[in-house]
Motif scaffolding. Structure first.
Motif, short mmCIF file in Angstrom:
data_model
loop_
_atom_site.label_atom_id
_atom_site.label_comp_id
_atom_site.label_asym_id
_atom_site.label_seq_id
_atom_site.Cartn_x
_atom_site.Cartn_y
_atom_site.Cartn_z
N ASP A 112 60.57 47.68 -16.52
CA ASP A 112 60.45 47.66 -17.99
C ASP A 112 61.81 47.45 -18.66
O ASP A 112 61.91 46.75 -19.67
CB ASP A 112 59.72 48.89 -18.52
N ASP A 113 62.89 48.00 -18.07
CA ASP A 113 64.24 47.80 -18.64
C ASP A 113 64.62 46.32 -18.64
O ASP A 113 65.14 45.79 -19.62
CB ASP A 113 65.28 48.55 -17.80
N ASN A 163 62.59 44.33 -21.10
CA ASN A 163 63.10 44.54 -22.45
C ASN A 163 64.32 43.63 -22.70
O ASN A 163 64.41 42.96 -23.74
CB ASN A 163 63.47 46.01 -22.61
N GLN A 175 64.61 40.48 -25.38
CA GLN A 175 65.67 40.42 -26.40
C GLN A 175 66.46 39.12 -26.26
O GLN A 175 66.74 38.45 -27.25
CB GLN A 175 66.60 41.61 -26.24
N ARG A 183 61.94 40.63 -31.09
CA ARG A 183 62.34 41.92 -31.67
C ARG A 183 61.10 42.82 -31.75
O ARG A 183 60.01 42.37 -31.49
CB ARG A 183 62.93 41.72 -33.07
N ILE A 211 60.21 45.22 -29.82
CA ILE A 211 59.62 45.16 -28.47
C ILE A 211 59.05 46.53 -28.12
O ILE A 211 59.72 47.57 -28.29
CB ILE A 211 60.72 44.76 -27.46
N LYS A 212 57.83 46.52 -27.61
CA LYS A 212 57.21 47.78 -27.19
C LYS A 212 56.61 47.58 -25.80
O LYS A 212 55.76 46.71 -25.61
CB LYS A 212 56.12 48.17 -28.20
N ILE A 213 57.10 48.36 -24.84
CA ILE A 213 56.59 48.25 -23.47
C ILE A 213 56.04 49.61 -23.06
O ILE A 213 56.76 50.62 -23.14
CB ILE A 213 57.71 47.83 -22.49
N HIS A 238 51.82 47.23 -17.12
CA HIS A 238 52.61 47.30 -18.36
C HIS A 238 51.85 46.56 -19.46
O HIS A 238 51.31 45.47 -19.21
CB HIS A 238 53.95 46.57 -18.22
N ILE A 268 52.86 44.85 -23.01
CA ILE A 268 54.09 44.44 -23.68
C ILE A 268 53.75 43.76 -25.01
O ILE A 268 52.93 42.82 -25.03
CB ILE A 268 54.91 43.46 -22.80
N ALA A 312 55.68 42.19 -28.68
CA ALA A 312 56.96 41.85 -29.28
C ALA A 312 56.72 40.85 -30.41
O ALA A 312 55.68 40.20 -30.47
CB ALA A 312 57.88 41.23 -28.23
#
Ligand SMILES: C[S@@+](CC[C@H](N)C(=O)[O-])C[C@H]1O[C@@H](n2cnc3c(N)ncnc32)[C@H](O)[C@@H]1O
Length: 235
Positions: free
Chosen positions: A177-178, A181, A185, A190, A192-194, A228, A230, A232
């Motif tokens: 997830d890192d 993200n 970006q 922008r 962003i929600k995971i 996940h 995701i 954005a």
């Protein structure tokens, strides 16, 4: 270069069969995850569903089919007869879509691991109108990596055992997830929600490939994040 999505041409005739327990477990996990984390899909404009298979936008998100353009690299997946209706079907690679920019209010993909990466994300960004919304799901690295290690498989492939007993390999990239993200970006997204989601308790049967990793980690199968979600925005 040989395109690995051809594996999906082989799988198309049975991809949606209950026999493929991992995929069905992913489906249930996705449905419950969306129920518990409602997604605000723009109520206007065209929706591009990438890696659509038979199409899941109606089933998972209740989107009006006349807004949906279904895109897939596999002609066989695009030709599954029992499919969601749509405005249009497009045979194309989600990382290089042959249409002009900024035509979709929304880009959606369920299980995009065959083509996830900077090329896909920048293409989704290009195709979205300003203010547009990206929403996709992908299997987690914390599930898939230990499984592939145990099976001594290459990290960037997934294997399907078919009903005939054959093995079909397809491309599948798993990203933490890192890193996801950071990649979003970098691609210009922008807000962003995971989020990560585990198999719901009502899942029956449980995929042996999910059970195996939970057992190795010494946790319940319902405590292992497998999907996940995701979301954005394009500014
Ligand atoms: C794991 S399946 C998911 C299908 C569908 N989204 C679902 O959840 O039922 C991945 C899909 O992505 C498609 N695919 C693979 N590589 C692709 C690419 N480069 N561009 C577009 N679609 C691709 C496959 O043909 C397949 O239909």
């Amino acid at each position: 270069m040989e395109k690995y999505p051809l594996g999906y041409d082989v799988l198309a005739r049975e991809y949606y069969d209950p026999f493929h327990k991992t995929c069905r477990n992913f489906d249930l996990t996705t449905i419950k995850a969306i129920e518990n984390n409602p997604v605000s899909i723009p109520d206007h404009g065209l929706v591009l569903e990438v890696g659509c298979g038979r199409g899941r936008c109606i089933e998972f998100l209740g989107i009006e089919p006349t807004r949906v353009v279904q895109l897939d690299y596999s002609t066989k997946m695009l030709s599954i007869e029992d499919r969601e209706p749509s405005l249009l079907r497009m045979h194309a690679d989600a990382t290089s879509v042959p249409i002009f920019k900024e035509q979709f209010s929304t880009v959606i993909g369920f299980l995009v691991d065959p083509f996830i990466g900077l090329n896909f994300l920048s293409e989704a960004f290009r195709l979205l109108t300003p203010g547009g919304f990206l929403f996709f799901t992908t299997p987690t690295e914390e599930w898939g990596k230990p499984l592939r290690d145990t099976l001594e498989m290459e990290a960037s492939f997934s294997r399907f055992l078919t009903k005939d007993g054959d093995t079909v390999m397809v491309a599948s990239t798993l990203i933490s997830d890192d890193r996801l993200n950071g990649m979003l970006q970098h691609s210009g997204f922008r807000n962003i929600k995971i989020t990560s989601h585990c198999l719901p308790e009502e899942a029956d049967p449980v995929s042996p490939d999910i059970q195996r990793v939970a057992d190795e980690k010494g946790i319940s199968v319902n405590d292992l994040p497998i999907i996940h979600l995701i979301a954005a925005e394009k500014p």
